[in-house]
Write a protein that holds these residues in place. Structure first.
Motif, PDB file in Angstrom:
ATOM      1  N   UNK A  31       0.877  -1.188  -0.043  1.00 41.21           N
ATOM      2  CA  UNK A  31       0.002   0.054   0.180  1.00 41.21           C
ATOM      3  C   UNK A  31       0.877   1.301   0.124  1.00 41.21           C
ATOM      4  N   UNK A  32       1.491   1.448  -1.012  1.00 40.13           N
ATOM      5  CA  UNK A  32       2.520   2.652  -1.003  1.00 40.13           C
ATOM      6  C   UNK A  32       1.905   3.874  -2.156  1.00 40.13           C
ATOM      7  N   UNK A  33       1.838   5.060  -1.505  1.00 39.77           N
ATOM      8  CA  UNK A  33       1.643   6.270  -1.913  1.00 39.77           C
ATOM      9  C   UNK A  33       2.850   6.882  -1.882  1.00 39.77           C
ATOM     10  N   UNK A  34       3.398   7.562  -3.152  1.00 41.58           N
ATOM     11  CA  UNK A  34       4.689   8.375  -3.260  1.00 41.58           C
ATOM     12  C   UNK A  34       3.970   9.864  -3.572  1.00 41.58           C
ATOM     13  N   UNK A  35       4.637  10.871  -3.210  1.00 36.04           N
ATOM     14  CA  UNK A  35       4.416  12.398  -3.459  1.00 36.04           C
ATOM     15  C   UNK A  35       5.629  12.949  -4.014  1.00 36.04           C
ATOM     16  N   UNK A  36       5.679  13.961  -4.684  1.00 38.20           N
ATOM     17  CA  UNK A  36       6.739  14.992  -4.823  1.00 38.20           C
ATOM     18  C   UNK A  36       6.356  16.418  -5.225  1.00 38.20           C
ATOM     19  N   UNK A  37       7.005  17.254  -4.724  1.00 37.54           N
ATOM     20  CA  UNK A  37       6.683  18.695  -5.061  1.00 37.54           C
ATOM     21  C   UNK A  37       7.377  19.066  -6.458  1.00 37.54           C
ATOM     22  N   UNK A  38       6.521  19.840  -6.990  1.00 39.04           N
ATOM     23  CA  UNK A  38       7.193  20.590  -8.274  1.00 39.04           C
ATOM     24  C   UNK A  38       6.457  21.930  -8.170  1.00 39.04           C
ATOM     25  N   UNK A  39       5.742  22.378  -9.236  1.00 39.22           N
ATOM     26  CA  UNK A  39       4.983  23.709  -9.342  1.00 39.22           C
ATOM     27  C   UNK A  39       3.633  23.128  -8.400  1.00 39.22           C
ATOM     28  N   UNK A  40       3.318  21.929  -8.256  1.00 40.18           N
ATOM     29  CA  UNK A  40       2.173  21.501  -7.705  1.00 40.18           C
ATOM     30  C   UNK A  40       2.989  20.409  -6.717  1.00 40.18           C
ATOM     31  N   UNK A  41       1.921  19.537  -6.232  1.00 36.09           N
ATOM     32  CA  UNK A  41       2.125  18.282  -5.662  1.00 36.09           C
ATOM     33  C   UNK A  41       1.707  17.200  -6.411  1.00 36.09           C
ATOM     34  N   UNK A  67       1.027  13.113  -6.806  1.00 35.54           N
ATOM     35  CA  UNK A  67       0.753  11.929  -6.077  1.00 35.54           C
ATOM     36  C   UNK A  67       0.775  10.642  -6.909  1.00 35.54           C
ATOM     37  N   UNK A  68       1.442   9.484  -6.602  1.00 35.66           N
ATOM     38  CA  UNK A  68       1.339   8.318  -7.594  1.00 35.66           C
ATOM     39  C   UNK A  68       1.249   7.217  -6.813  1.00 35.66           C
ATOM     40  N   UNK A  69       0.845   5.796  -7.272  1.00 35.51           N
ATOM     41  CA  UNK A  69       1.023   4.499  -6.893  1.00 35.51           C
ATOM     42  C   UNK A  69       2.177   4.013  -6.948  1.00 35.51           C
ATOM     43  N   UNK A  92      -1.225  12.054 -10.309  1.00 37.44           N
ATOM     44  CA  UNK A  92      -2.075  13.067 -10.012  1.00 37.44           C
ATOM     45  C   UNK A  92      -1.737  14.421  -9.564  1.00 37.44           C
ATOM     46  N   UNK A  93      -1.935  15.529 -10.020  1.00 41.06           N
ATOM     47  CA  UNK A  93      -1.267  16.603  -9.772  1.00 41.06           C
ATOM     48  C   UNK A  93      -2.270  17.713  -9.155  1.00 41.06           C
ATOM     49  N   UNK A  94      -1.914  18.170  -8.095  1.00 41.32           N
ATOM     50  CA  UNK A  94      -2.961  19.104  -7.377  1.00 41.32           C
ATOM     51  C   UNK A  94      -2.112  20.269  -6.855  1.00 41.32           C
ATOM     52  N   UNK A  95      -2.676  21.369  -6.709  1.00 47.95           N
ATOM     53  CA  UNK A  95      -2.007  22.648  -6.288  1.00 47.95           C
ATOM     54  C   UNK A  95      -1.755  22.467  -4.603  1.00 47.95           C
ATOM     55  N   UNK A  96      -0.851  23.079  -3.959  1.00 46.44           N
ATOM     56  CA  UNK A  96      -0.399  22.847  -2.653  1.00 46.44           C
ATOM     57  C   UNK A  96      -1.344  23.150  -1.843  1.00 46.44           C
ATOM     58  N   UNK A  97      -2.275  24.053  -2.043  1.00 49.76           N
ATOM     59  CA  UNK A  97      -3.579  24.391  -1.238  1.00 49.76           C
ATOM     60  C   UNK A  97      -4.594  23.278  -1.360  1.00 49.76           C
ATOM     61  N   UNK A  98      -4.883  22.620  -2.190  1.00 49.69           N
ATOM     62  CA  UNK A  98      -5.717  21.451  -2.144  1.00 49.69           C
ATOM     63  C   UNK A  98      -5.150  20.408  -1.437  1.00 49.69           C
TER      64      UNK A  98
END
Length: 56
Positions: free
Chosen positions: A18-28, A30-32, A41-47
């Motif tokens: 059950x692994x989720x990874x995140x990284x910061x670019x202009x947005x955040x 998220x991937x499996x 999936x890219x979302x803005x930092x506030x979201x």
């Protein structure tokens, strides 16, 4: 968190199932981690912050 580097969730189970990874670019992003080729999936930092507040 370092921009551009994928980071695995600290809540991911040690078995790796059950692994989720995140990284910061202009947005955040998220991937499996089991299927990185599927994309992310890219979302803005506030979201993303709102998501974390709602599940935390």
């Amino acid at each position: 968190m370092t921009a551009g580097k994928w980071r695995k969730s600290t809540r991911s189970q040690g078995s790796g199932n059950n692994c989720v990874e995140v990284r910061l670019s202009g947005s955040v992003e998220v991937r499996d981690s089991k299927a990185p080729a599927v994309g992310s999936l890219a979302v803005d930092r506030a979201e993303f912050a709102a998501l974390l507040r709602s599940v935390g």
